[in-house]
Each structure stands twice: as C-alpha cells, then as structure tokens.
Scaffold this motif. Structure first.
Motif, PDB file in Angstrom:
ATOM      1  N   ILE B 132      33.912 -11.095  31.170  1.00  0.00           N
ATOM      2  CA  ILE B 132      34.887 -12.016  30.719  1.00  0.00           C
ATOM      3  C   ILE B 132      35.619 -12.557  32.031  1.00  0.00           C
ATOM      4  O   ILE B 132      36.382 -13.478  31.708  1.00  0.00           O
ATOM      5  N   ALA B 190      35.213  -2.182  20.328  1.00  0.00           N
ATOM      6  CA  ALA B 190      35.474  -3.143  20.828  1.00  0.00           C
ATOM      7  C   ALA B 190      35.538  -4.211  19.717  1.00  0.00           C
ATOM      8  O   ALA B 190      36.408  -5.242  19.809  1.00  0.00           O
ATOM      9  N   GLN B 191      34.761  -4.253  18.725  1.00  0.00           N
ATOM     10  CA  GLN B 191      34.841  -5.063  17.544  1.00  0.00           C
ATOM     11  C   GLN B 191      35.995  -4.924  16.632  1.00  0.00           C
ATOM     12  O   GLN B 191      36.630  -5.848  16.291  1.00  0.00           O
ATOM     13  N   ALA B 194      38.448  -6.856  18.596  1.00  0.00           N
ATOM     14  CA  ALA B 194      38.062  -8.406  18.402  1.00  0.00           C
ATOM     15  C   ALA B 194      38.790  -8.935  17.105  1.00  0.00           C
ATOM     16  O   ALA B 194      39.128  -9.982  16.956  1.00  0.00           O
ATOM     17  N   ARG B 197      42.691  -9.151  17.217  1.00  0.00           N
ATOM     18  CA  ARG B 197      43.367  -9.876  18.385  1.00  0.00           C
ATOM     19  C   ARG B 197      42.910 -11.258  18.291  1.00  0.00           C
ATOM     20  O   ARG B 197      41.810 -11.494  19.060  1.00  0.00           O
ATOM     21  N   ASP B 198      43.324 -12.040  17.571  1.00  0.00           N
ATOM     22  CA  ASP B 198      42.750 -13.404  17.592  1.00  0.00           C
ATOM     23  C   ASP B 198      42.771 -13.954  19.122  1.00  0.00           C
ATOM     24  O   ASP B 198      41.842 -14.727  19.243  1.00  0.00           O
ATOM     25  N   LEU B 200      42.855 -12.906  21.857  1.00  0.00           N
ATOM     26  CA  LEU B 200      41.662 -12.506  22.881  1.00  0.00           C
ATOM     27  C   LEU B 200      40.275 -12.994  22.645  1.00  0.00           C
ATOM     28  O   LEU B 200      39.537 -13.672  23.215  1.00  0.00           O
ATOM     29  N   THR B 201      40.082 -12.968  21.272  1.00  0.00           N
ATOM     30  CA  THR B 201      38.816 -13.628  20.812  1.00  0.00           C
ATOM     31  C   THR B 201      38.434 -14.915  21.043  1.00  0.00           C
ATOM     32  O   THR B 201      37.482 -15.612  21.604  1.00  0.00           O
TER      33      THR B 201
END
Lengths: 240, 240
Positions: B132, B190-191, B194, B197-198, B200-201
């Motif tokens: 990342i 992690a999914q 994801a 947290r929009d 972050l995705t």
C-alpha cells in the motif's frame, strides 16, 4: 561461556583491578545487577498486564511505554553481568522468588492501585539502587544509574491520581494505605534477599578500595529512602 | 485540537498540496495509519502476554523485545495522524473490532503457536502495508515503512520453530495448519475493514496525482503477498 551469546562479539572481560580484583566484590556486583535486571523484567510483565486495565487508550499507551522503558534497560544490565564473567540469564535465578513474591503480595485491585504501584514501586527501587551505586566501581555505577532513568513517563501518574482523588476522597484514603503496604512489602522482600545473599550484604560493609557503610550510615540511608517515599506520596496527594 | 497534546509543541499541519489536497485521500491515509497503529498496540498486548508462556528467560526476553518494538512505532504513526489534522486516539476506534476479532479467533494454544503467530502475522501485515505504501505521498510512505522495521528480533523464532519441529514432526503438521488459519483470518478481517471503510478502499482506486490500482494489479498484489507468506512458512520448515 554462555555470556558471549548475548553480545555481538566475544565478551571483553572486565579488567581485574581495584575493587574488581576481589572475587567477593564481583560476586556481589553480579548479584546486584541480577536483582535489578529481574526487577525490570518483572516490572515489564506487570505494567504490560496493568495497561490492559486502562480506562482510555491514552492511559494505556502511557503505561505500556513505562513497561517498554523497563525492558529497555535489560540489555545494558545483562551486558555488564556478562563482562563480569557470569551468565546473564542464570544469574537472575536467585532473585525470582523475592521479586515474584513482592508482586503476588501487591497485586493491584484496580487501575488506581496499578498506577500508584508503578510510580511508588519504581521510585523506591530507584532510590535504593541509587544509594548502593555510590559504593560501586565507576563502570558498574554508570550502568546502574543509566538503568534507573524513567524518561519522565511516570509524570502522567501524578496527574491522573491527583485528579481521581480530588473527585473521590475515599479513594485517597485507600491509596494512602496501599502506598504503606507497598513500602512494607518492599522492605520485607529486600530483607529476605539480604539474609540469603551474603556477598551482596557484605558489599555494604566495604572492602579493598571501597568505603565501608557502618550501621549508622545504613540507618541514614533508610531515613533518606523513607523521606523520598513520603515526598512521592505527597506529590500524588496521598498521606504516607 | 486534541492532536497537539501528543507533540512537544503545536502540531504543524501537513501542507495541503498534491494528493494531500484531496480530503478523501487524507481521510484514507488517516484510516490506514490508524489501522496500522491499532495493530501495533494490539501486537504489543498479545506479545507481552505470550512472553509469559516462554519456556526460558532468554525466549521470554526475545518475545518481550518484539512487543516493545511494536509499541516503539506508535509515536511516529500517531504524530503523522496528528499532522493530518485528526485525533490520534479517536482515529483508532473504527479498527478495534477487526483487529480484536483477529486476535480472538487466533488465540495461540501454546508457546509454539504464539511464536508462529508473531512471525507470520507480523510478516503478513508488513507485506500488505508495504504494498500500500507505494501509493502514498512520500512523507506518509516514510512513516509507514519506518513502522514496519522489526529490527531482526524475529529471527530467533525461525531457530526455535525449526528446532522444535525437527524433534516432533506432528508439531510441524499442526503448525502448518495454524499458519493457514492465520492467513485466512487475516484476509477475513482485512475484507471486513475494506467493506466498512470506503475512503480506505478508494485509495487503491487512485485519484489526483496518484496512480490507480486496477483489479489485475490488486490480483498481482495478493499473489505477491501469498508468495511471501509461503516463503516465510518454508523458512520455518512448515508447509503452506
């Protein structure tokens, strides 16, 4: 020699001159360093555990950092034990019982008792070892003094405890008793160690190149430690 | 502003240029830093707890040091969160559930599972965050990379696990399954993050000044992470 496993290269033995030429002195110094080391490891365990009880993340981090600081001193202490020709792990064994018993007998009932114990217990140990440090060879003295630095993390304990007892006066009474119990238990376990470790006790009686500490001087030492304890309790807002 | 309490002086806000001028990017970066921070705090807790199970004092110290290293990264991460204008404590709240759940679902049954978890879990997180980091502004990237350094303390895990499974092959089978479970649980949590947290995705989808990561690139990223996981398991002497 096991000692060398913990250093990057082979351990350079300490030169056997002055006080260090005296085997009884070396034995006493290894004992002292080992007692401090096991105390710090054990403080890490207790503080890390206590940090789980913290009411906020900020408080939790403050206590966790105090734990990490204690652990950070261990390398330096163990390196000096190795320099003196002893095994830096095995040397700790004789002090486990006294330190573990201290913690068993002073298990905090809540977050406030944890905070007071961290501050008062750490302070007491530091005062005691700082007094003894005056009777050590310069290199060992430097190691001991360096291992007592708390880098100011415990200042937050003063803020938190003062604020808590301002809100709840009964808490102040309970924590004052708790401070006395910590002091009493520390003395009990210190006496236990003194009775079992002759070389360590003899250290205070002086020897080649080193001043002796007579009974009157030992009395004055305990008076200073008691006074510093009282100052620390007063800083928290607690009677001693 | 709460942020300034954690720095020596007032926090210097990050300049709003380039990617940082985009509020969605800043929000995503705060999320990312907060997730890493809470992960490190939580790793401190678990490692400190695990260190109590160590069979020897030497092993105990090795794991306690790994705990202290994790905690040592927290200041740097929180300082960057504050620079970005967020509260470095409150920002962590959205990530507690996923991280806590990861640990609840992967509570080690014994010392060996603790060791493998410390090594494999830390490695997985580091690989993911390093991937990342390539999509971040330089200053944030440096902070993230610095927070992933393990200073080699985990090398001892490799020695210990290899020796243990050489003595007991059934342990090797059990720990291989354990490694798969750790990977599975890490992906599950992690999914979960994801999905919740929009911002972050969306970070991975690119934006002003930043390259986008298409689905094929995400696929390649997971392939690399899986491969590194397999290499790590092989280093321990375990099938993956």
């Amino acid at each position: 020699m096991t000692a060398s496993r913990d250093a990057d290269g082979p351990v350079e033995p300490a030169p056997e001159t002055g006080a260090l030429a005296d085997p009884a002195y070396r034995e006493a110094v290894v004992d002292l360093l080992a007692a401090i080391t096991y105390g710090e490891i054990s403080a890490f365990d207790r503080l890390a555990e206590d940090s789980l009880l913290a009411p906020t993340l900020e408080d939790k981090l403050a206590v966790a950092r105090m734990a990490a600081v204690e652990l950070g001193h261990v390398d330096l202490l163990q390196a000096r034990i190795a320099e003196l020709g002893a095994d830096p792990h095995a040397a700790l064994a004789p002090f486990r019982a006294a330190v573990d018993r201290f913690h068993e007998h002073t298990a905090p009932a809540d977050w406030w008792e944890s905070l007071v114990k961290a501050y008062v217990g750490d302070g007491l140990a530091a005062d005691f070892y700082r007094e003894i440090a005056a009777y050590l060879d310069p290199r060992t003295r430097d190691v001991v003094i360096a291992s007592l630095a708390d880098t100011g993390h415990s200042d937050f304990v003063v803020d938190r405890v003062q604020a808590a007892i301002a809100e709840d006066h009964r808490l102040g009474g309970r924590l004052a008793l708790w401070g006395r119990r910590l002091m009493g238990e520390a003395l009990t376990q210190a006496q236990r160690v003194a009775a079992e470790r002759d070389a360590l006790t003899a250290l205070l009686a002086g020897g080649v190149d080193r001043p002796a500490l007579d009974l009157a001087a030992i009395g004055r030492m305990f008076a200073r430690i008691t006074e510093l304890h009282a100052e620390r309790m007063a800083k928290l807002g607690l009677d001693s």
